[in-house]
Design a protein around this motif. Structure first.
Motif, PDB file in Angstrom:
ATOM      1  N   UNK A 172      28.906  27.366  49.373  1.00  0.00           N
ATOM      2  CA  UNK A 172      28.878  27.507  50.819  1.00  0.00           C
ATOM      3  C   UNK A 172      28.817  28.953  51.322  1.00  0.00           C
ATOM      4  N   UNK A 173      27.938  29.153  52.263  1.00  0.00           N
ATOM      5  CA  UNK A 173      27.945  30.365  53.075  1.00  0.00           C
ATOM      6  C   UNK A 173      28.576  29.963  54.407  1.00  0.00           C
ATOM      7  N   UNK A 174      29.604  30.586  54.888  1.00  0.00           N
ATOM      8  CA  UNK A 174      30.147  31.892  54.500  1.00  0.00           C
ATOM      9  C   UNK A 174      31.357  31.867  53.555  1.00  0.00           C
ATOM     10  N   UNK A 175      31.882  30.712  53.173  1.00  0.00           N
ATOM     11  CA  UNK A 175      33.215  30.710  52.544  1.00  0.00           C
ATOM     12  C   UNK A 175      33.194  30.906  51.032  1.00  0.00           C
ATOM     13  N   UNK A 176      32.083  30.538  50.384  1.00  0.00           N
ATOM     14  CA  UNK A 176      32.042  30.578  48.920  1.00  0.00           C
ATOM     15  C   UNK A 176      32.590  29.309  48.280  1.00  0.00           C
ATOM     16  N   UNK A 177      32.959  28.311  49.079  1.00  0.00           N
ATOM     17  CA  UNK A 177      33.496  27.056  48.532  1.00  0.00           C
ATOM     18  C   UNK A 177      32.427  26.322  47.719  1.00  0.00           C
ATOM     19  N   UNK A 178      32.874  25.559  46.713  1.00  0.00           N
ATOM     20  CA  UNK A 178      31.935  24.749  45.920  1.00  0.00           C
ATOM     21  C   UNK A 178      32.333  23.276  45.988  1.00  0.00           C
ATOM     22  N   UNK A 305      40.655  43.358  45.771  1.00  0.00           N
ATOM     23  CA  UNK A 305      41.856  44.148  45.451  1.00  0.00           C
ATOM     24  C   UNK A 305      42.260  45.001  46.646  1.00  0.00           C
ATOM     25  N   UNK A 306      41.263  45.681  47.238  1.00  0.00           N
ATOM     26  CA  UNK A 306      41.570  46.566  48.377  1.00  0.00           C
ATOM     27  C   UNK A 306      42.100  45.755  49.556  1.00  0.00           C
ATOM     28  N   UNK A 307      41.471  44.612  49.822  1.00  0.00           N
ATOM     29  CA  UNK A 307      41.892  43.792  50.968  1.00  0.00           C
ATOM     30  C   UNK A 307      43.307  43.261  50.739  1.00  0.00           C
ATOM     31  N   UNK A 308      43.554  42.728  49.543  1.00  0.00           N
ATOM     32  CA  UNK A 308      44.866  42.112  49.290  1.00  0.00           C
ATOM     33  C   UNK A 308      45.971  43.166  49.294  1.00  0.00           C
ATOM     34  N   UNK A 309      45.650  44.338  48.770  1.00  0.00           N
ATOM     35  CA  UNK A 309      46.650  45.419  48.793  1.00  0.00           C
ATOM     36  C   UNK A 309      47.021  45.764  50.236  1.00  0.00           C
ATOM     37  N   UNK A 310      46.031  45.646  51.123  1.00  0.00           N
ATOM     38  CA  UNK A 310      46.271  45.965  52.535  1.00  0.00           C
ATOM     39  C   UNK A 310      46.834  44.763  53.298  1.00  0.00           C
ATOM     40  N   UNK A 311      47.087  43.658  52.601  1.00  0.00           N
ATOM     41  CA  UNK A 311      47.740  42.514  53.239  1.00  0.00           C
ATOM     42  C   UNK A 311      46.810  41.456  53.799  1.00  0.00           C
ATOM     43  N   UNK A 312      45.511  41.564  53.539  1.00  0.00           N
ATOM     44  CA  UNK A 312      44.574  40.535  54.025  1.00  0.00           C
ATOM     45  C   UNK A 312      44.705  39.281  53.157  1.00  0.00           C
ATOM     46  N   UNK A 313      44.462  38.121  53.789  1.00  0.00           N
ATOM     47  CA  UNK A 313      44.440  36.870  53.031  1.00  0.00           C
ATOM     48  C   UNK A 313      42.981  36.484  52.783  1.00  0.00           C
ATOM     49  N   UNK A 314      42.607  36.443  51.518  1.00  0.00           N
ATOM     50  CA  UNK A 314      41.211  36.211  51.148  1.00  0.00           C
ATOM     51  C   UNK A 314      41.077  34.813  50.543  1.00  0.00           C
ATOM     52  N   UNK A 315      40.030  34.087  50.930  1.00  0.00           N
ATOM     53  CA  UNK A 315      39.797  32.760  50.338  1.00  0.00           C
ATOM     54  C   UNK A 315      39.295  32.949  48.897  1.00  0.00           C
ATOM     55  N   UNK A 316      39.975  32.259  47.969  1.00  0.00           N
ATOM     56  CA  UNK A 316      39.671  32.411  46.555  1.00  0.00           C
ATOM     57  C   UNK A 316      38.443  31.562  46.227  1.00  0.00           C
ATOM     58  N   UNK A 317      37.318  32.215  45.954  1.00  0.00           N
ATOM     59  CA  UNK A 317      36.117  31.412  45.741  1.00  0.00           C
ATOM     60  C   UNK A 317      35.367  31.853  44.494  1.00  0.00           C
ATOM     61  N   UNK A 318      34.768  30.900  43.769  1.00  0.00           N
ATOM     62  CA  UNK A 318      34.069  31.233  42.528  1.00  0.00           C
ATOM     63  C   UNK A 318      32.568  31.442  42.707  1.00  0.00           C
ATOM     64  N   UNK A 319      32.065  31.429  43.933  1.00  0.00           N
ATOM     65  CA  UNK A 319      30.597  31.431  44.090  1.00  0.00           C
ATOM     66  C   UNK A 319      30.163  32.198  45.338  1.00  0.00           C
ATOM     67  N   UNK A 320      28.912  32.503  45.368  1.00  0.00           N
ATOM     68  CA  UNK A 320      28.217  33.297  46.401  1.00  0.00           C
ATOM     69  C   UNK A 320      28.651  34.768  46.323  1.00  0.00           C
ATOM     70  N   UNK A 321      27.910  35.606  47.036  1.00  0.00           N
ATOM     71  CA  UNK A 321      28.293  37.020  47.052  1.00  0.00           C
ATOM     72  C   UNK A 321      28.968  37.388  48.372  1.00  0.00           C
ATOM     73  N   UNK A 322      29.757  36.448  48.901  1.00  0.00           N
ATOM     74  CA  UNK A 322      30.501  36.719  50.125  1.00  0.00           C
ATOM     75  C   UNK A 322      32.008  36.692  49.870  1.00  0.00           C
ATOM     76  N   UNK A 323      32.717  37.523  50.635  1.00  0.00           N
ATOM     77  CA  UNK A 323      34.178  37.478  50.642  1.00  0.00           C
ATOM     78  C   UNK A 323      34.569  36.984  52.032  1.00  0.00           C
ATOM     79  N   UNK A 324      35.374  35.931  52.074  1.00  0.00           N
ATOM     80  CA  UNK A 324      35.754  35.282  53.333  1.00  0.00           C
ATOM     81  C   UNK A 324      37.243  35.535  53.519  1.00  0.00           C
ATOM     82  N   UNK A 325      37.566  36.272  54.575  1.00  0.00           N
ATOM     83  CA  UNK A 325      38.953  36.734  54.722  1.00  0.00           C
ATOM     84  C   UNK A 325      39.466  36.456  56.131  1.00  0.00           C
ATOM     85  N   UNK A 326      40.782  36.244  56.222  1.00  0.00           N
ATOM     86  CA  UNK A 326      41.385  36.067  57.540  1.00  0.00           C
ATOM     87  C   UNK A 326      41.501  37.412  58.239  1.00  0.00           C
TER      88      UNK A 326
END
Ligand SMILES: Cc1ncc(COP(=O)(O)O)c(C=O)c1O
Length: 384
Positions: A172-178, A305-326
């Motif tokens: 899925x675009x934008x989430x990377x869900x499969x 790594x950079x986002x999580x270190x800064x406290x962002x919540x990122x959706x854990x996805x195994x596919x696509x070249x997108x990072x989907x973050x809150x």
């Protein structure tokens, strides 16, 4: 109201304008907006194209529904890669990019007053094409709690006897869900009962970051008897977005009807490009799988790594070249993305560009070179 008047504003045009303004003001913009691979088309394909372009036989009108050589290559590749059996003549159609196929599909079956189910989080074309065909788009929700898969009960509730198509997009675009086999079985069962054509936009099918192989809808369905169609693209996998070539495969009548619509609109893809695409599905495919695994997981790791270190919540996805973050805090997605551009010079895409369900989220595309990815990650990570 005319059909054009019903089209929603295209958010991406506004982002583009803001990006140009920032660049004109001298900001060193890091563009992580559009999903357009930065890497070149493989050299082996450029060589095939160079030869094909010199052949006068290729200068004439192409085979309307696709060159048989390419359609046979597609059929073989679907069998080898996804265990799918389709007849190259009646069940494969070559497209001028998958956007073209998605855009024309509603014209095959939607009459004024019909409706089409579209994901709210999704590529805007599904809804726009529905409107242009005179239909009513009916959005269904994709939410984090369900792994951005639709709730079959909600789909069933939205369907009635005027529902013609159900658009899905996995990976899925934008989430990377499969989607897994069980999911496909449940929606397929529903579409069979309701007599709705099931569409999977598989533009990201081969862009997986963990070596996994997402399940094709065509493997779970029987494309000889189920009214299904899946659209695959050369764009993202082979770094060929500018070439405009893709294919659809599925039920003979669904694929055939799309071919009939296209006969009134385009005259097929330049034969030299089709010859190159046939080659891509051979040895080059394995090479590109390696490249995808070499490039995108590393970029994703740097960014996440950079986002999580800064406290962002990122959706854990195994596919696509997108990072989907809150989006952190209570700021709106558009406001957050506007500030990211103005204060950091980083372009990211606000979630509502994909539907109202994207409020509170933003998307980062990993299709910039490593230096830009690292720089974008640093700027966002240190932002406060
Ligand atoms: C989900 C999805 N489908 C389809 C496309 C269109 O791809 P193309 O027309 O290049 O095959 C895109 C492009 O960004 C996309 O994100």
């Amino acid at each position: 109201m005319g059909r054009l008047d019903k089209l929603p504003p295209y958010l991406f045009s506004a982002i583009d304008a803001a990006k140009k303004k920032a660049r004109a003001a001298g900001v060193a913009v890091v563009d992580l907006g559009v999903g357009d691979p930065d890497r070149p088309t493989p050299a082996a394909l450029l060589e095939v194209m160079s030869r094909a372009v010199m052949d006068p036989d290729n200068h004439r009108y192409p085979a309307q529904r696709g060159d048989l050589v390419l359609k046979q290559a597609v059929s073989r590749w679907l069998a080898d890669r996804h265990g799918v059996q389709v007849d190259p003549v009646t069940q494969v159609l070559i497209l001028v990019g998958s956007k073209e196929g998605l855009g024309h599909l509603p014209l095959t079956c939607v009459q004024e007053g019909d409706n089409v189910l579209i994901p709210d989080l999704g590529y805007p074309v599904y809804g726009q094409a529905t409107i242009l065909a005179g239909g009513e788009p009916r959005p269904f929700r994709l939410v984090a709690d369900r792994g951005f898969l639709p709730d079959p009960a909600e789909l069933e509730e939205l369907m009635d006897d005027r529902t013609r198509l159900l658009f899905l997009n996995y990976p899925n675009n934008p989430t990377g869900a499969v989607a897994d086999r069980g999911f496909w079985e449940s929606v397929l069962g529903l579409c069979r009962r309701k007599n709705v054509v099931l569409v999977n936009d598989a533009a990201y099918m081969e862009v997986t970051l963990d070596g996994s192989r997402p399940v094709s809808l065509l493997k779970v369905a029987d494309p000889a008897s189920d009214r299904v169609i899946e659209l695959h693209s050369f764009s993202k996998m082979f770094n060929m977005t500018g070439w405009r070539i893709a294919f659809a495969a599925g039920h003979p009548a669904v694929v055939g009807d799309l071919g009939r619509v296209k006969e009134s609109i385009d005259s097929g893809v330049f034969t030299a490009i089709q010859a190159t695409a046939a080659h891509a599905l051979g040895d080059v495919f394995a090479e590109m799988l390696d490249e995808v695994m070499r490039v995108y997981p590393r970029r994703r790791r740097i960014m996440v790594d950079a986002l999580e270190k800064a406290g962002f919540e990122v959706f854990d996805s195994p596919a696509t070249f997108y990072v989907w973050s809150r989006v952190p805090g209570s700021e709106s997605s558009v406001e957050f993305c506007r500030r990211a551009l103005e204060e950091l010079g980083v372009v990211v895409t606000p979630g509502p560009g994909f539907g109202s369900g994207g409020e509170g989220w933003f998307r980062i595309s990993l299709t910039a070179d490593d230096r830009d990815i690292a720089e974008g990650a640093r700027r966002i990570g240190e932002w406060r």
